[in-house]
Design a protein around this motif. Structure first.
Motif, mmCIF file in Angstrom:
data_model
loop_
_atom_site.group_PDB
_atom_site.id
_atom_site.type_symbol
_atom_site.label_atom_id
_atom_site.label_comp_id
_atom_site.label_asym_id
_atom_site.label_seq_id
_atom_site.Cartn_x
_atom_site.Cartn_y
_atom_site.Cartn_z
ATOM 1 N N ASN A 155 2.004 13.766 -49.046
ATOM 2 C CA ASN A 155 0.905 12.796 -48.971
ATOM 3 C C ASN A 155 0.008 12.898 -50.207
ATOM 4 N N PHE A 171 -1.951 12.227 -53.510
ATOM 5 C CA PHE A 171 -2.531 11.047 -54.146
ATOM 6 C C PHE A 171 -2.251 11.118 -55.644
ATOM 7 N N HIS A 225 -2.017 5.240 -57.357
ATOM 8 C CA HIS A 225 -2.579 4.757 -56.092
ATOM 9 C C HIS A 225 -4.066 4.393 -56.210
ATOM 10 N N SER A 248 -9.984 11.412 -53.602
ATOM 11 C CA SER A 248 -8.724 10.871 -53.079
ATOM 12 C C SER A 248 -7.651 11.940 -52.983
ATOM 13 N N LYS A 249 -7.603 12.846 -53.941
ATOM 14 C CA LYS A 249 -6.634 13.940 -53.880
ATOM 15 C C LYS A 249 -6.924 14.864 -52.704
ATOM 16 N N LYS A 306 -3.284 10.627 -49.865
ATOM 17 C CA LYS A 306 -2.985 9.224 -50.165
ATOM 18 C C LYS A 306 -3.278 8.299 -48.983
ATOM 19 N N ARG A 362 -6.411 5.383 -48.911
ATOM 20 C CA ARG A 362 -6.148 3.936 -48.797
ATOM 21 C C ARG A 362 -6.871 3.319 -47.600
#
Length: 477
Positions: free
Chosen positions: A418, A420, A424, A460-461, A465, A469
């Motif tokens: 998963n 990121f 993305h 986000s990391k 991911k 989103r």
């Protein structure tokens, strides 16, 4: 699915609740205005944890006391001798009303883990020091409606809807077998062998079967001197408000006696243990009480003697905190509460099969007094780099003895599925002001440059991911 709304605070530094060091506990933090229950499940599966509306994730490679998320498989769980002694002690107290000065051993030997006053298997841990900052004030319901309007069905969801079997569709029918039919005589022989095998199996089980957790907890209690009743109360229910004076008084007594840390006031108690970013979601395929944040209250006759603060999520029961009346310490209520919460997991898993795990918070191997969580059977630790679960074995304990931070997952080829990536970034959703909700791609066009890109990528990391989103990142100046 409701919209999750968060404000990322970045790196945090505070006093450590485990080693008591000053400003050596290093973490990342964010305020959650609202969290979808599945989003929070995904976050704790990446090492996040919440205290009220504040969510935090330790910087394990740098912090003084690395914290590894730990869970127990409720369906694989087996009672230890110590667990059984605690359950028997509680049952005798309920039956006879007698307080035991020494724990029963049953085998002539004292068990140090079961001694009164010894560390207990309880999911409670020091509450984190909250950052000295306030989140941006927003109208959460209005922002959620803006974000919902922005969302569109994904290709995967559309494809799933097309492929789903409908009434009359052969896709939902049992497959037709092309295997030839057996002769009637052979079929009768097979049935007879199967019955004989089942009878032998039942006979063997009746001889060797041990009492289960449910057997200990749900025995006949009609003639008991004391009655112990558990009530599961949602934190926004009228019943929670009605019993707030009792639960706060109990919490205050516990904090003073056990931790020498009296709460400031009732508002501080509610901020930590009532406030939650999750709504009480009740999907048709979920548990009867729904998902969200609850207090499991332990009433001895008419007296509140313990409270387990828990989150019920799509894949687990997550323990937030547990507090009890110190006058009843002889009952090992911390461990008893953990066993009761495992029993809750087992009950919920009967109807919601994915909900079979009990999350106990963090396992801190470098802090000896916090190693007790690893004593429950069928326990697993989360690898802080690949986010894969590994059985807590003596091999892992030995590795943590060598160095307090470990990747845990020994396969160098294993990666975070998963993860990121920069590609993305354009899909991350942002709240720019009270009326503007957009993705990063359009935000960049509005600003004319990669504004705040480093902070947004860092966030986000950390959340992964999928959550990057789905969740709405508050980026208001």
């Amino acid at each position: 699915m409701s919209v999750s709304i968060v404000q990322y605070y970045g790196s945090q530094q505070s006093k450590c609740g485990y080693c008591a060091g000053a400003n050596c506990s290093l973490s990342h933090g964010m305020h959650a205005y609202r969290l979808d229950c599945q989003d929070y499940q995904d976050l704790i599966d990446r090492g996040w944890r919440r205290c009220g509306n504040y969510c935090y994730k330790l910087r394990n490679q740098e912090t003084c006391c690395p914290c590894y998320t730990i869970k127990c498989d409720g369906l694989e769980f087996k009672l230890s001798k110590s667990n059984k002694r605690i359950l028997r002690r509680m049952n005798r107290f309920l039956r006879d009303g007698k307080r035991e000065s020494k724990p029963e051993t049953g085998d002539g030997e004292a068990d140090a883990d079961d001694a009164i006053g010894a560390p207990e298997v309880t999911a409670s841990e020091p509450q984190p020091q909250l950052p000295d900052k306030s989140p941006t004030v927003i109208n959460v319901d209005h922002v959620a409606s803006l974000a919902t309007a922005q969302k569109k069905p994904t290709k995967q969801a559309t494809a799933s809807a097309v492929e789903a079997p409908t009434l009359g569709s052969n896709k939902s029918a049992a497959p037709i077998s092309n295997k030839p039919c057996k002769k009637a005589k052979q079929m009768r022989l097979d049935r007879r062998r199967a019955k004989l095998g089942e009878a032998a199996s039942v006979s063997t089980k009746s001889i060797s079967q041990e009492k289960t957790l449910r057997d200990f907890l749900h025995s006949d209690s009609a003639t008991n001197k004391h009655q112990l009743k558990l009530r599961l109360v949602h934190v926004h229910d009228d019943e929670f408000r009605r019993t707030l004076p009792q639960s706060f008084a109990l919490y205050k007594k516990y904090q003073i006696s056990i931790h020498n840390d009296p709460p400031k006031d009732q508002a501080a108690y509610k901020d930590h243990l009532q406030s939650t970013p999750m709504k009480n979601e009740k999907p048709s395929d979920g548990p009867e009480m729904g998902y969200g944040s609850f207090h499991q209250q332990y009433w001895l006759d008419d007296k509140l003697i313990a409270v387990g603060v828990i989150d019920i999520l799509p894949g687990c029961v997550s323990s937030v905190y547990f507090f009890y009346d110190p006058d009843y310490s002889f009952l090992s209520l911390g461990t008893y509460g953990s066993l009761r919460e495992i029993d809750l997991v087992q009950s919920l898993a009967e109807n919601v099969h994915a909900l079979k795990y009990y999350y106990m918070g963090f396992y801190i191997h470098s802090c000896p007094k916090m190693r007790y969580k690893g004593k429950l059977s069928a326990s697993y630790l989360l690898c802080p780099e690949t986010y894969k679960w590994l059985s807590l074995t003596d091999v892992i304990r030995a590795k943590l003895d060598e160095h307090k931070y470990q990747r845990l997952n020994e396969d160098p080829a294993d990666k975070d599925v998963n993860e990121f990536l920069a590609e993305h970034l354009d899909e991350v959703m942002l709240l720019l002001d009270a009326q503007t909700c957009t993705d990063y791609k359009h935000y960049k066009q509005l600003q004319g440059a990669d504004c705040d890109v480093d902070t947004i990528i860092e966030y986000s990391k950390l959340v992964g991911k999928a959550c990057a989103r789905r969740m709405l990142y508050v980026n208001m100046l």
